[in-house]
Design an enzyme around this catalytic site. Sequence first.
Site, mmCIF file in Angstrom:
data_model
loop_
_atom_site.group_PDB
_atom_site.id
_atom_site.type_symbol
_atom_site.label_atom_id
_atom_site.label_comp_id
_atom_site.label_asym_id
_atom_site.label_seq_id
_atom_site.Cartn_x
_atom_site.Cartn_y
_atom_site.Cartn_z
ATOM 1 C CE1 TYR A 56 -78.771 36.569 79.865
ATOM 2 C CE2 TYR A 56 -81.174 37.936 80.040
ATOM 3 C CZ TYR A 56 -80.222 37.898 79.634
ATOM 4 O OH TYR A 56 -79.297 38.577 78.769
ATOM 5 C CG HIS A 71 -81.132 42.894 81.189
ATOM 6 N ND1 HIS A 71 -80.883 41.726 81.861
ATOM 7 C CD2 HIS A 71 -81.052 42.458 79.688
ATOM 8 C CE1 HIS A 71 -80.830 40.855 80.963
ATOM 9 N NE2 HIS A 71 -80.184 41.868 79.679
ATOM 10 N NE ARG A 83 -77.084 40.510 83.321
ATOM 11 C CZ ARG A 83 -77.414 42.038 82.204
ATOM 12 N NH1 ARG A 83 -77.201 41.235 80.962
ATOM 13 N NH2 ARG A 83 -77.918 43.264 82.556
ATOM 14 C CE1 TYR A 102 -82.528 39.965 74.603
ATOM 15 C CE2 TYR A 102 -81.561 37.490 76.244
ATOM 16 C CZ TYR A 102 -81.553 39.938 75.758
ATOM 17 O OH TYR A 102 -81.492 40.178 77.341
ATOM 18 C CG HIS A 114 -80.027 44.318 75.784
ATOM 19 N ND1 HIS A 114 -78.946 44.882 76.372
ATOM 20 C CD2 HIS A 114 -80.655 43.155 76.336
ATOM 21 C CE1 HIS A 114 -78.538 43.400 77.095
ATOM 22 N NE2 HIS A 114 -79.591 42.615 77.253
HETATM 23 FE FE LIG Z 1 -79.555 40.382 77.707
#
Ligand SMILES: [Fe+2]
Length: 237
Positions: free
Chosen positions: A146, A158, A155, A107, A160
Amino acid sequence: MTAPASPGSAPAPPPPAPAPYRGAPARHPRHPPVTLDLRTAPGAAERTAPVFGTAPAGPRDADLTAHHAGPPLGERITVSGRVLDRAGRPVRGQLVEIWQANAAGRYAHREDRNPAPLDPHFTGAGRCLTDAAGRYAFTTVRPGAYPLPGERAWRPSHVHFSVFGTAFTQRLVTQMYFPGDPLLPHDPVLAAVPDPAARPRLVAGYDHARSCADGILAYRWDIVLDGPSATWTEEGR
Ligand SMILES: [Fe+2]
């Protein structure tokens, strides 16, 4: 999302935190929801809530690959669908926001400790308004998986999602997953969705016709706001 108690009644306690995601309790409400008595203060929620700027969401906001001087790394994709009510009717004029990791699973956020590289051509945030048929559409890159800090887990890829109603206080937050991802059965966050039947509804479908027409891999995912087929949403947001 926690439903507020009706004015005058005792607030309901927060629901139990879901297991087995260890991070869930830290993100879960610790206090009962605050009840606003709209009989004596109609519109109070709207007047005291955060508001958006005056600039409308434009087409560029929905293309996360066009926010910088060059194209981002990764697999370019489209994600589109509709926002629907429990009867399948389109919910038009809804602000849909997304945020995601880059193709390497990182991110663009100072709190992300994942050592995967940042992409100077990808911020990972977009928005659009649903049209008269309740449709939204984004162009982006497929986010990478990640590792989950504090958990021996990864994870899955995906995106959000956030959907606003008519006010900031009606915001719903959830996540969309990709079909066939081998990490899906091992995701503690997906496993924390209390209703097992609701978990597959968070997985998008692959849209072959659109992929061929656009030359970009396409995924379709509808968001149902309530009713028995409702899309699961995160609490305490
Ligand atoms: Fe996330």
